[in-house]
Design a protein around this motif. Sequence first.
Motif, PDB file in Angstrom:
ATOM      1  N   THR A  31      46.736  31.843   7.344  1.00  0.00           N
ATOM      2  CA  THR A  31      47.902  32.473   7.950  1.00  0.00           C
ATOM      3  C   THR A  31      47.458  33.207   9.221  1.00  0.00           C
ATOM      4  OG1 THR A  31      47.544  34.403   6.517  1.00  0.00           O
ATOM      5  CG2 THR A  31      49.146  32.762   5.779  1.00  0.00           C
ATOM      6  N   ILE A  32      48.437  33.750   9.937  1.00  0.00           N
ATOM      7  CA  ILE A  32      48.144  34.557  11.122  1.00  0.00           C
ATOM      8  C   ILE A  32      48.318  36.022  10.756  1.00  0.00           C
ATOM      9  CG2 ILE A  32      48.781  35.100  13.502  1.00  0.00           C
ATOM     10  CD1 ILE A  32      47.517  32.365  13.180  1.00  0.00           C
ATOM     11  N   GLY A  33      47.243  36.806  10.961  1.00  0.00           N
ATOM     12  CA  GLY A  33      47.301  38.215  10.632  1.00  0.00           C
ATOM     13  C   GLY A  33      48.219  38.977  11.576  1.00  0.00           C
ATOM     14  N   CYS A  34      48.595  40.175  11.156  1.00  0.00           N
ATOM     15  CA  CYS A  34      49.468  41.008  11.979  1.00  0.00           C
ATOM     16  C   CYS A  34      48.791  41.414  13.283  1.00  0.00           C
ATOM     17  CB  CYS A  34      49.892  42.248  11.191  1.00  0.00           C
ATOM     18  SG  CYS A  34      50.871  41.847   9.717  1.00  0.00           S
ATOM     19  N   ASN A  35      47.452  41.307  13.329  1.00  0.00           N
ATOM     20  CA  ASN A  35      46.704  41.611  14.553  1.00  0.00           C
ATOM     21  C   ASN A  35      46.516  40.379  15.436  1.00  0.00           C
ATOM     22  OD1 ASN A  35      44.920  40.172  13.014  1.00  0.00           O
ATOM     23  ND2 ASN A  35      43.315  41.733  12.967  1.00  0.00           N
ATOM     24  N   GLY A  36      47.134  39.256  15.044  1.00  0.00           N
ATOM     25  CA  GLY A  36      47.045  38.031  15.837  1.00  0.00           C
ATOM     26  C   GLY A  36      45.857  37.158  15.502  1.00  0.00           C
ATOM     27  N   ARG A  37      44.985  37.612  14.613  1.00  0.00           N
ATOM     28  CA  ARG A  37      43.804  36.830  14.245  1.00  0.00           C
ATOM     29  C   ARG A  37      44.087  35.982  13.003  1.00  0.00           C
ATOM     30  NH1 ARG A  37      38.323  40.490  14.945  1.00  0.00           N
ATOM     31  NH2 ARG A  37      38.633  41.070  17.140  1.00  0.00           N
ATOM     32  N   PRO A  38      43.433  34.819  12.903  1.00  0.00           N
ATOM     33  CA  PRO A  38      43.641  33.981  11.715  1.00  0.00           C
ATOM     34  C   PRO A  38      42.984  34.598  10.485  1.00  0.00           C
ATOM     35  CG  PRO A  38      41.941  33.030  13.125  1.00  0.00           C
ATOM     36  CD  PRO A  38      42.518  34.187  13.879  1.00  0.00           C
ATOM     37  N   THR A  39      43.614  34.439   9.349  1.00  0.00           N
ATOM     38  CA  THR A  39      43.033  34.849   8.071  1.00  0.00           C
ATOM     39  C   THR A  39      43.126  33.677   7.112  1.00  0.00           C
ATOM     40  OG1 THR A  39      45.128  35.753   7.255  1.00  0.00           O
ATOM     41  CG2 THR A  39      43.682  37.263   8.416  1.00  0.00           C
TER      42      THR A  39
END
Length: 245
Positions: A31-39
């Motif tokens: 998914t895409i984290g709330c900080n814009g980084r992939p998780t």
Amino acid sequence: MGTATPWKLLLLSALESNSHLKHSTYFQFATIGCNGRPTNRSVVFRGFGENSDRIQINTDCRTRKIEELKHCPFAEICWYFTDSWEQFRISGRVDVIDGSNPDPEKLQQREKSWFASSLKSRLQYLGPNPGLPCLSDQSLNEFFLDPSLGPVATFCLLVLDPDQVDYLNLKSNQRTVSTLSRCANGEMCWNSEMINPLPCKASCLNVHPIPLAQRYQENVGQPIGTILKRKLKFSYSGIVEYTFE
């Protein structure tokens, strides 16, 4: 969609041929984290929605991925089958179904997935908040759950509705991308296209056979023997994986 799509038939076939491996029902869910980084994380396949291509995942509504999906509802699955050398990258929109969902049919779907899980799996949703510091050594055995009761509040069903599937077969070195789009008649339909796969790794054997044989003997600890009697996986720098027939 009552009729199985071509990519779903391939996936069902891969699940069947790898069914003797317990990890064949695990895949990576990005998914895409709330900080814009992939998780990313590994999750368990909980089946398809009834008469559909939608992929189901059970999770705890307190996990970080719930907030990430509310922020950006798109995700991608990467599913690799180690025995058949097949990879599926499945992307699409994710529906988050918790106890507050207003749709009765979705709540029924959530309940069905709850009862399809083992009691041990259900007990996990009674534990402490995932991701927070561990403050006690409390075991799941200390919790009690009536098997006849419906889903607890922390249980959440994720349903990924695929819109693109990238299929790669490393044995045949073939790659197909299937995309869901609107057809001329206005209905949604799947269109598949063969695309160029990764460079053929086995061709390295013909380029540098002696260094590869030397590296095989160094890594495995025995002469390479008759190379055709072994299933080998090569990279341009040497052998990276090997299995015996």
